[in-house]
Structures are given as C-alpha cells and as structure tokens.
Design a protein around this motif. Structure first.
Motif, short mmCIF file in Angstrom:
data_model
loop_
_atom_site.label_atom_id
_atom_site.label_comp_id
_atom_site.label_asym_id
_atom_site.label_seq_id
_atom_site.Cartn_x
_atom_site.Cartn_y
_atom_site.Cartn_z
N VAL A 308 0.85 -1.19 0.00
CA VAL A 308 0.00 0.00 0.00
C VAL A 308 0.88 1.24 0.00
CG1 VAL A 308 -1.97 1.14 1.09
CG2 VAL A 308 -1.62 -1.33 1.41
N ASN A 309 0.52 2.22 -0.83
CA ASN A 309 1.36 3.42 -0.98
C ASN A 309 0.48 4.67 -1.06
OD1 ASN A 309 3.42 4.94 -3.46
ND2 ASN A 309 3.94 4.78 -1.32
N SER A 310 0.95 5.74 -0.46
CA SER A 310 0.26 7.03 -0.56
C SER A 310 0.27 7.53 -2.01
CB SER A 310 0.93 8.06 0.35
OG SER A 310 2.34 8.07 0.14
N ALA A 311 -0.84 8.11 -2.44
CA ALA A 311 -0.97 8.58 -3.83
C ALA A 311 -0.09 9.78 -4.12
CB ALA A 311 -2.43 8.93 -4.13
N GLY A 312 0.31 10.50 -3.08
CA GLY A 312 1.14 11.68 -3.26
C GLY A 312 0.38 12.97 -2.98
N ASN A 313 1.11 13.96 -2.49
CA ASN A 313 0.54 15.27 -2.21
C ASN A 313 1.08 16.28 -3.21
OD1 ASN A 313 -0.58 14.12 0.21
ND2 ASN A 313 1.43 14.36 1.16
N ARG A 318 -5.21 18.31 -8.21
CA ARG A 318 -5.27 17.23 -9.19
C ARG A 318 -3.94 16.96 -9.85
NH1 ARG A 318 -9.12 17.74 -6.27
NH2 ARG A 318 -11.28 18.00 -6.94
N GLY A 319 -2.85 17.04 -9.08
CA GLY A 319 -1.54 16.69 -9.60
C GLY A 319 -1.44 15.19 -9.85
N SER A 320 -0.46 14.79 -10.62
CA SER A 320 -0.32 13.38 -11.00
C SER A 320 0.24 12.54 -9.86
CB SER A 320 0.60 13.25 -12.22
OG SER A 320 0.05 13.94 -13.32
N LEU A 321 -0.13 11.25 -9.87
CA LEU A 321 0.39 10.31 -8.88
C LEU A 321 1.90 10.34 -8.83
CD1 LEU A 321 -1.75 7.09 -9.51
CD2 LEU A 321 -2.05 8.76 -7.67
N THR A 322 2.44 10.22 -7.62
CA THR A 322 3.88 10.15 -7.47
C THR A 322 4.34 8.70 -7.61
OG1 THR A 322 3.60 10.00 -5.06
CG2 THR A 322 3.97 12.19 -5.99
N LEU A 343 -12.54 14.81 -2.30
CA LEU A 343 -11.10 14.68 -2.46
C LEU A 343 -10.40 15.91 -1.92
CD1 LEU A 343 -8.93 12.82 -3.91
CD2 LEU A 343 -9.03 14.50 -5.75
N SER A 344 -9.35 15.70 -1.14
CA SER A 344 -8.54 16.82 -0.67
C SER A 344 -7.89 17.52 -1.87
CB SER A 344 -7.45 16.33 0.28
OG SER A 344 -6.49 17.34 0.51
N VAL A 345 -7.81 18.84 -1.83
CA VAL A 345 -7.22 19.59 -2.94
C VAL A 345 -5.74 19.28 -3.10
CG1 VAL A 345 -8.88 21.47 -2.83
CG2 VAL A 345 -6.80 21.59 -1.45
N THR A 346 -5.11 18.70 -2.09
CA THR A 346 -3.68 18.39 -2.18
C THR A 346 -3.42 16.94 -2.59
OG1 THR A 346 -3.51 17.73 0.15
CG2 THR A 346 -3.20 20.07 -0.35
N SER A 347 -4.47 16.15 -2.81
CA SER A 347 -4.28 14.73 -3.12
C SER A 347 -4.02 14.53 -4.60
CB SER A 347 -5.52 13.94 -2.70
OG SER A 347 -5.32 12.56 -2.93
N CYS A 348 -2.99 13.74 -4.91
CA CYS A 348 -2.69 13.43 -6.30
C CYS A 348 -3.68 12.42 -6.86
CB CYS A 348 -1.27 12.87 -6.41
SG CYS A 348 0.02 14.07 -6.05
N VAL A 349 -3.83 12.43 -8.17
CA VAL A 349 -4.78 11.55 -8.86
C VAL A 349 -4.09 10.94 -10.08
CG1 VAL A 349 -6.73 12.95 -8.10
CG2 VAL A 349 -5.67 13.43 -10.30
N GLY A 350 -4.76 9.94 -10.67
CA GLY A 350 -4.18 9.36 -11.86
C GLY A 350 -4.71 7.99 -12.18
N ALA A 351 -4.20 7.42 -13.26
CA ALA A 351 -4.74 6.17 -13.82
C ALA A 351 -4.55 4.97 -12.90
CB ALA A 351 -4.07 5.89 -15.17
N ASN A 352 -3.53 4.99 -12.05
CA ASN A 352 -3.31 3.84 -11.16
C ASN A 352 -3.89 4.06 -9.76
OD1 ASN A 352 -2.09 1.14 -11.05
ND2 ASN A 352 -0.78 1.99 -9.44
N PRO A 432 -10.65 8.76 -11.78
CA PRO A 432 -9.24 9.06 -11.47
C PRO A 432 -9.02 9.84 -10.19
CG PRO A 432 -10.03 10.47 -13.24
CD PRO A 432 -11.10 9.46 -13.01
N CYS A 433 -10.07 10.39 -9.58
CA CYS A 433 -9.90 11.18 -8.36
C CYS A 433 -10.16 10.39 -7.09
CB CYS A 433 -10.84 12.39 -8.40
SG CYS A 433 -10.39 13.61 -9.66
#
Length: 453
Positions: A308-313, A318-322, A343-352, A432-433
C-alpha cells in the motif's frame, strides 16, 4: 416489508433499514405534525407498524418483529403453538444450544404488535419467559478516550463518510497479521503501540536491527493502522490487534535513498510482513521497483504481500500520482478524502489510483506518548493497510491480488458530481480522483471468503 414505504406520508423520514432473510424493518423519524395513528390508518392492513422506544441510557430500541419465548418443559410446545397462533405469530426456530427457547415472528399483515404480543404470551403464565426483541446500536465502539476525534473510523458529522470500522471489528481485528511500516521509524515504546509491536525491526540507515525513530511520521502512520484498542487511552487503529513491524529510514535527505527504501521493503517481506505500508515517494528507479515486485510476488510464501502506498501530495489541485504509487496495479495507491467525502485539494490523482481513505485532519500517535492531527495521503495509506490486515485475518490463504479485489469491490462511491464513477475497470466503476471509492471495512470483511482448512 419490501414493498411498502411511509415516505409518501407527510412528516415521515426514513432513517434506517434493518434487514434479514425474511424482510425489512424500516425505521422512520417523525416530524411533530406526524403521528403513528396516521400511518396505521393509511397502510396498517399490509404491514405491522410500531413505536420505537428509548432505553434508560438513551439508546434507541427498535422492535424488529421477533419474540423470544422459553418453555417451562419440552412438553409445552403445543401451548407455544397455540399462543403463537392467537397472537398473530409464526414459530421460526428452536435454539440449538438451549432447546427450551424458541423464536417467534409477528406476521407482517394484520396490525400485530410484537411488544403487546410478547406481553400477552408471558401473562398467560404458561411460559418461563417471553420478551420482544429490539434492534439497537449495540457496538461498544471503543473505550479509548480520544476515539470520538477519529472521524475516519466513525463520522458523526457526515453520516457514512467513514470506513465503517465498528461493524467490521465484529468479524476481524487483524489478529495474527503483521503490518510493516516502512517509514522514518516507529516509537516502539509508545503507550498506545507497545503491545502491538512485532519482535523484529530494522534500520535501513545502519543496515541492522533494531529500528530507530527518526521523526514522528512513521509513528503517526503506525497508530492509524494498528494502535491498541480498548486500553482506555488515546486512539484505536484500523486493525487494533495486528502487529507492527518498524522499518526506519531518514525520509528527509538521506543518502542513497533508493537503495535504503528497497532494502527496507525486502527486509520486510523476508522477515514475515503480510502487509507493507509506505507513505512516501521517490524518483522512479529500478532498485525500488524490483524490491516491490519481490514483495508482491515472493512475500507470504508466494501469496504476495499487500503493498500500500500514498498517492502523493501536490501543490496544485489534481496533480499526477507520485512514484511508486503510479508504478503498477499491484501497488495500492490511496487518495486522501476530507470528512465530507470530497477529495482533498492536495491529493494526487491518476490512472493507477486504487481507492480513497480518510486523510485530512487525522489524529494519531507521535513519539513520546503524544498525539497530534496531521493531513495528507500519508494518513490515508495506513487506513488501507489496516483493512488489508482485517481481510487477511479472515482468510490468510488469500493472495495479495485477491485482497486487492476484495477491497476494490467493496467501497463507497463518495465524491462530488463532476467526478462520477463512469469508467469501467477491472473491479467495477472507477474514476481518477477517488479510484474505486472510499474503503468500506464492514463490507470488505463481510464479503471475504472464509479460509477452507
């Protein structure tokens, strides 16, 4: 009844539905202008309508139509059959452990009342006991003194925007499962963690045991995943009986960071971790990538560790996953939602992106027997790690991919309208969010197939 609703009547608001294989009990809140007599007059010919009650402790008691009766002797069954018939009940079953006890159920039509029927049966004097069954919120959620500040476990402000953990704890608490927190180390003597600390730990800075806490981040993540429950202090973790394996690293400006993180992941799976929780990011590199693949395919004797991994801040919404959240589907990337389900405004999003979990203003443990609130996808990640531990307690034979499927298929579709779940992915609707949605511990453990021994 499945086919009758009081919503059409003025002043009646449906607040709960209690179901079993025989039908539904619908619970309504009444406005001051509404009366039960109005409902009885309108539709009582097709359903049983009863008042709810309040206990001396302020608990709502909801008559659910069942009556429990104890015979005075085995020969009194014919008396029970006659009493059931005269009070509009049907005999449902005999208790297999205490055979003098029987369960009756009020027939839906005819305006019968389980409380009145139970009193009538008892007052005949022919039976040892007879009393109506009441449904209530019977969860003794936790005796930890700050549990009411953990909205991710139970959200009193926004109903349902939590991980439904109280119901899940009736089925699993993570017992026998090891969660490795690969981070900046856990305070292994913390009052709310100590009894759950695994006997093995590792420090990637010195390449030796024991682990060393370099900051508060790892201790905070550890408390979310598996702080001790019902010890009368602090908080409760998602998997309060799981063991915590501490793997420490200087997350900030460590030399040869990639090698150390890879080393920590490998040490975890080789030394018995079932779930690996990583609330950090790094630049894409083959060292970490290979270590993750080793963990998810070789860990747990080939069944795979749940990674399990954090999506990134992100600074911009709507920044991309780290990385490694974006690496592959075997990495369970977790987004951060706020207590209103957005969704938190600081949470990254993306295809995975895999799922969402509570990550904003989360109370947890920090070094020195202290507690604090913190926010980020770092806090969302260990919620999912804890859930994976609950699932694996229910069925340790599951593979990591089977655990991932159970989590994904049992979620709450939270979020605002612009982010509807319109994409169809491997395990259902997705966006994606929010990924597959907010994790639902109760549904997940309930739908975990039991281990066949």
């Amino acid at each position: 009844s499945d086919n009758v609703s009081l919503n059409s009547l003025e002043g009646f608001t449906l607040v709960n539905t209690i179901s079993d294989m025989y039908g539904n009990v619908q619970v309504y809140e009444l406005a001051s202008s509404a009366t039960i007599e109005q409902a009885i007059k309108e539709i009582s010919s097709s359903v049983c309508i009863q008042r709810c009650y309040l206990s001396s402790n302020g608990v709502d008691l909801i008559p659910n139509g069942y009556i429990n009766v104890k015979l005075k002797s085995k020969s009194d069954f014919s008396k029970l059959r006659a009493a059931a018939f005269s009070n509009g009940c049907e005999i449902m079953e005999q208790d297999q452990f205490m055979p003098l006890w029987y369960t009756l159920r009020i027939k839906e039509s005819g305006g019968n009342n389980s409380v009145e029927a139970a009193n009538s049966i008892y007052e005949t004097g022919m039976f040892a006991y007879a009393f109506p069954s009441f449904s209530c919120n019977g969860y003794e959620f936790s005796y930890d003194d700050r549990i009411d500040e953990q909205w991710g476990l139970y959200n009193s402000k926004y109903e349902g925007i939590d991980i439904s953990i109280s119901q899940a704890w009736n089925y699993a608490t993570g017992r026998g499962i090891v969660i490795a927190v690969v981070d900046d180390g856990i305070d292994m003597e913390h009052e709310d963690l100590a009894s759950n600390i695994y006997y093995k730990s590792y420090d990637t800075e010195q390449f030796q045991s024991p682990s060393v806490p370099y900051g508060d981040h790892g201790t905070h993540c550890a408390g979310i995943a598996a702080a001790v429950r019902n010890n009368g202090i602090g908080i409760a973790g998602v998997a309060p009986d799981a063991k915590l394996m501490s793997i420490s690293n200087k997350l900030a400006y460590s030399t040869n960071y990639e090698r150390k993180m890879a080393n920590g992941i490998n040490w975890a799976w080789v030394n018995g971790a079932d779930v690996i929780s990583c609330s950090w990011a790094c630049e894409p590199n083959e060292f970490v990538e290979e270590a993750i693949y080793y963990a998810v395919f070789r860990g747990r004797e080939g069944k795979g560790c749940v990674f399990v991994n954090s999506a990134g801040n992100c600074i911009r919404p709507r920044g991309s996953l780290t990385y490694p959240a974006k690496l592959c589907e075997d990495v369970l990337a977790v987004a951060n939602i706020t207590n209103d389900g957005l969704l938190s405004v600081t949470s990254c999003v993306g295809a995975n992106l895999f799922v969402s979990a509570p990550g904003s203003y989360i109370l947890s443990t920090i070094r020195g027997n202290r507690y604090k609130f913190d926010s980020g996808t770092s806090m969302a990640c260990p919620h999912v790690a804890g859930l994976a531990a609950l699932i694996l307690e229910r069925n340790p034979s599951l593979t990591a991919r089977e655990v991932r499927e159970i989590i994904a298929r049992n979620t709450k579709k939270v979020g605002d309208i612009p982010y509807e779940y319109i994409a169809i992915k491997k395990y259902g609707t997705w966006n994606p969010c929010y990924g597959y949605g907010l994790i639902d511990a109760y549904k997940a453990v309930l739908n975990t197939p039991r281990n066949q021994k």
